[in-house]
Write a protein that holds these residues in place. Sequence first.
Motif, PDB file in Angstrom:
ATOM      1  N   ILE A  93       0.821  -1.216   0.000  1.00 30.94           N
ATOM      2  CA  ILE A  93       0.000   0.000   0.000  1.00 30.94           C
ATOM      3  C   ILE A  93       0.854   1.265   0.000  1.00 30.94           C
ATOM      4  O   ILE A  93       0.334   2.371   0.148  1.00 30.94           O
ATOM      5  CB  ILE A  93      -0.978   0.007   1.193  1.00 30.94           C
ATOM      6  N   SER A  94       2.158   1.132  -0.141  1.00 35.09           N
ATOM      7  CA  SER A  94       3.103   2.251  -0.223  1.00 35.09           C
ATOM      8  C   SER A  94       3.015   3.160   0.990  1.00 35.09           C
ATOM      9  O   SER A  94       2.956   4.379   0.875  1.00 35.09           O
ATOM     10  CB  SER A  94       2.869   3.073  -1.497  1.00 35.09           C
ATOM     11  N   CYS A  95       3.008   2.570   2.156  1.00 32.51           N
ATOM     12  CA  CYS A  95       2.859   3.362   3.385  1.00 32.51           C
ATOM     13  C   CYS A  95       4.189   3.917   3.895  1.00 32.51           C
ATOM     14  O   CYS A  95       4.203   4.712   4.826  1.00 32.51           O
ATOM     15  CB  CYS A  95       2.212   2.507   4.474  1.00 32.51           C
ATOM     16  N   TYR A  96       5.309   3.490   3.333  1.00 30.11           N
ATOM     17  CA  TYR A  96       6.649   3.973   3.692  1.00 30.11           C
ATOM     18  C   TYR A  96       7.098   3.553   5.095  1.00 30.11           C
ATOM     19  O   TYR A  96       8.137   3.980   5.554  1.00 30.11           O
ATOM     20  CB  TYR A  96       6.767   5.498   3.590  1.00 30.11           C
ATOM     21  N   ARG A 153      -4.122   3.454  -1.758  1.00 25.85           N
ATOM     22  CA  ARG A 153      -4.390   4.839  -2.137  1.00 25.85           C
ATOM     23  C   ARG A 153      -3.265   5.469  -2.942  1.00 25.85           C
ATOM     24  O   ARG A 153      -3.405   6.586  -3.440  1.00 25.85           O
ATOM     25  CB  ARG A 153      -4.650   5.671  -0.877  1.00 25.85           C
ATOM     26  N   LEU A 154      -2.112   4.785  -3.032  1.00 25.11           N
ATOM     27  CA  LEU A 154      -0.962   5.320  -3.750  1.00 25.11           C
ATOM     28  C   LEU A 154      -0.535   4.344  -4.842  1.00 25.11           C
ATOM     29  O   LEU A 154      -0.632   3.126  -4.673  1.00 25.11           O
ATOM     30  CB  LEU A 154       0.215   5.545  -2.788  1.00 25.11           C
ATOM     31  N   ASP A 155      -0.067   4.891  -5.945  1.00 26.78           N
ATOM     32  CA  ASP A 155       0.494   4.068  -7.013  1.00 26.78           C
ATOM     33  C   ASP A 155       1.992   3.909  -6.759  1.00 26.78           C
ATOM     34  O   ASP A 155       2.725   4.894  -6.665  1.00 26.78           O
ATOM     35  CB  ASP A 155       0.279   4.717  -8.382  1.00 26.78           C
ATOM     36  N   THR A 159       9.111   5.014  -4.135  1.00 27.05           N
ATOM     37  CA  THR A 159       8.541   6.181  -4.787  1.00 27.05           C
ATOM     38  C   THR A 159       7.087   5.837  -5.108  1.00 27.05           C
ATOM     39  O   THR A 159       6.816   4.809  -5.732  1.00 27.05           O
ATOM     40  CB  THR A 159       9.291   6.523  -6.085  1.00 27.05           C
ATOM     41  N   ALA A 160       6.172   6.695  -4.672  1.00 29.11           N
ATOM     42  CA  ALA A 160       4.749   6.475  -4.935  1.00 29.11           C
ATOM     43  C   ALA A 160       4.057   7.815  -5.108  1.00 29.11           C
ATOM     44  O   ALA A 160       4.489   8.825  -4.558  1.00 29.11           O
ATOM     45  CB  ALA A 160       4.119   5.704  -3.783  1.00 29.11           C
TER      46      ALA A 160
END
Length: 174
Positions: free
Chosen positions: A75-78, A112-114, A92-93
């Motif tokens: 989910i690209s939550c970092y 929510r992020l690509d 990178t998103a």
Amino acid sequence: MNTTTLTTTRQPEELTFKKWLLNIFRAVKTVSKGMGITLKYVYGVKPVTIEYPEVREILPENSRSRLFNDAENCISCYQCAVACPVDCIYITATKRDKDAPKLKASNGNPIRLDLHQYTIDTALCCYCGLCTTVCPTECLTHTTDYEFAQYTLDSMKYDYLAPDIRAWRDRIVK
């Protein structure tokens, strides 16, 4: 000042035939005792080595070897990049368009992020496992793959969005 030094010289014992035979007997006895111990371990103990690479060692399930990110569930939550103590995770998103179809991870979290880049530099990684513990979707895991040596440091950067690395998913994710 008068100093006297006492020096005593010991006379060598006379070597008789009986002492010579006794020395030979002791030498043979000592060598045969040592060889008996050696032969016991050479022929009496099962071998402990494995015939690598034909036979591979089975690692425990909780071993920390190669990292794998199931990019389809990320989910690209970092959080993994923030938790990494050596900063070896590069993400990178960008925010998804509002009119884009709604996506969800396998555990139900909305995506929510690509994700445009997800790279791990395994040359820097210390395999501490902090990144895997903070992942909310559990898409970042340690695998039992331990054969990933490379000749150059640049080859140790794995882009988890590349098609060849995405193909690992069939083998790793169950």
